[in-house]
Design a protein around this motif. Sequence first.
Motif, PDB file in Angstrom:
ATOM      1  N   ASP A  74       2.247 -67.498  93.908  1.00 41.57           N
ATOM      2  CA  ASP A  74       3.316 -68.236  94.580  1.00 41.57           C
ATOM      3  C   ASP A  74       3.548 -69.584  93.889  1.00 41.57           C
ATOM      4  OD1 ASP A  74       5.313 -68.209  96.477  1.00 41.57           O
ATOM      5  OD2 ASP A  74       4.122 -69.242  97.985  1.00 41.57           O
ATOM      6  N   ARG A  81       8.193 -65.824  92.335  1.00 42.64           N
ATOM      7  CA  ARG A  81       7.024 -66.042  93.192  1.00 42.64           C
ATOM      8  C   ARG A  81       7.102 -65.136  94.423  1.00 42.64           C
ATOM      9  NH1 ARG A  81      10.812 -69.767  94.253  1.00 42.64           N
ATOM     10  NH2 ARG A  81      11.112 -70.428  96.427  1.00 42.64           N
ATOM     11  N   LYS A  82       5.959 -64.891  95.033  1.00 44.33           N
ATOM     12  CA  LYS A  82       5.912 -63.897  96.111  1.00 44.33           C
ATOM     13  C   LYS A  82       6.762 -64.287  97.318  1.00 44.33           C
ATOM     14  CE  LYS A  82       1.646 -65.607  98.303  1.00 44.33           C
ATOM     15  NZ  LYS A  82       0.237 -65.259  98.636  1.00 44.33           N
ATOM     16  N   SER A  83       6.995 -65.601  97.519  1.00 39.71           N
ATOM     17  CA  SER A  83       7.800 -66.032  98.665  1.00 39.71           C
ATOM     18  C   SER A  83       9.287 -66.120  98.354  1.00 39.71           C
ATOM     19  CB  SER A  83       7.300 -67.402  99.152  1.00 39.71           C
ATOM     20  OG  SER A  83       7.410 -68.370  98.120  1.00 39.71           O
TER      21      SER A  83
END
Length: 414
Positions: A74, A81-83
């Motif tokens: 992230d 990024r994962k978010s």
Amino acid sequence: MAQQQLSLRQKLEILADAAKYDASCASSGTAKKNSRGGKGIGSTEGMGICHAYAPDGRCISLLKILLTNHCIFDCHYCINRKSSNVRRARFTPQEVADLTLSFYKRNYIEGLFLSSGIVKSANHTMEQLIEAARILREAHDFRGYIHLKTIPEADAELIHEAGLYADRVSINVELPTDSGLTRLAPDKNARQIEGAMDRTKSRILQAKDERKRFRHAPRFAPAGQSTQMIVGADGASDVDIMGRASALYGNFGLRRVYYSAFSPIPDASAVLPLKRPPLIREHRLYQSDWLMRFYGYAPGEVAQAAEADGNLPLDIDPKLAWALKFRERFPVDVNRASKEELLRVPGLGTKAVAKILAARRHRTLRLDDLARLTQSIAKVRPFLVAADWRPTRLTDRIDLRSLLAPKSEQLELF
């Protein structure tokens, strides 16, 4: 859109766009390979959608893609990024190989730049990257250029295997300072990154030594390793960036450090700047990099060209900025000065200096001779003495900077 519903074309659209933020994809310095004689496919030579430029000026076309933009990390500055709320896609290693061969046979590209987000784990992702390169090299005898982005969190054996298939490997340090990396990329570790770079350096040197002793010893990343730093995402100054770049060159034998101006991304983290830095700042950093690598400037000397805030001036190049601060070093006599002194003259490049040194063996150089050997005689005049020219008080003029700074130009809209 679900992953299984995406066509190969849609995956390419997503993953090629996601790869555009990585600047470290020049292919200079690799071992020359070709498919002459009817063996193999591809070449690392010749003039062939990403266009990278080698130090000798060649334009190199590379298929530049991510294996996947899924990521378990992230990092605040990363659009993948994962978010982040972006469309996700994933290639299989076979799809990457098929795309590379298809584009190569159409003469669109002459190599592959393959990076990836981290999916499942660092080792799993690294294995997938290696598998794509293995298919190309072993199943299709592909002899074109391959650049693999390696993952420092992966096992050392996997990074070593990547170097056996790739012409160049790279590990991004991402940010110039440890504090910036800790704040903006909490999943990454500066010491882990440097450890992976150090092991890669050792294996490159070991492979070169083995090639000297054993003709058929395997190559390991013959085009070396590179890295990238993001400019403007944190508070690091140009002096900080230049100091880090110099240390990376010295400690890890890097071929290139690439600088990428931070670009605001959709759904950006609140800790990031709202505006991107001027692109000219990125350009000035490349110029300072060139001064250290090819013009004999020490990192501290290049830092002396910076302004009080630690950043390089944007209106003039760092070489001119340094010369204006150290005017007592000028003018230099073009017919007597050493190579090192001539390389400090604003407006004289390495090729021009070589021509001057060769020409003055046969005749005393005059100002019109320099005009034929340089691109901008106006820029060099205040800093040189020739047989028929002395700048007298020109070198010490208070307004010399404004005289030599490029004039701003209003572009036409139509």
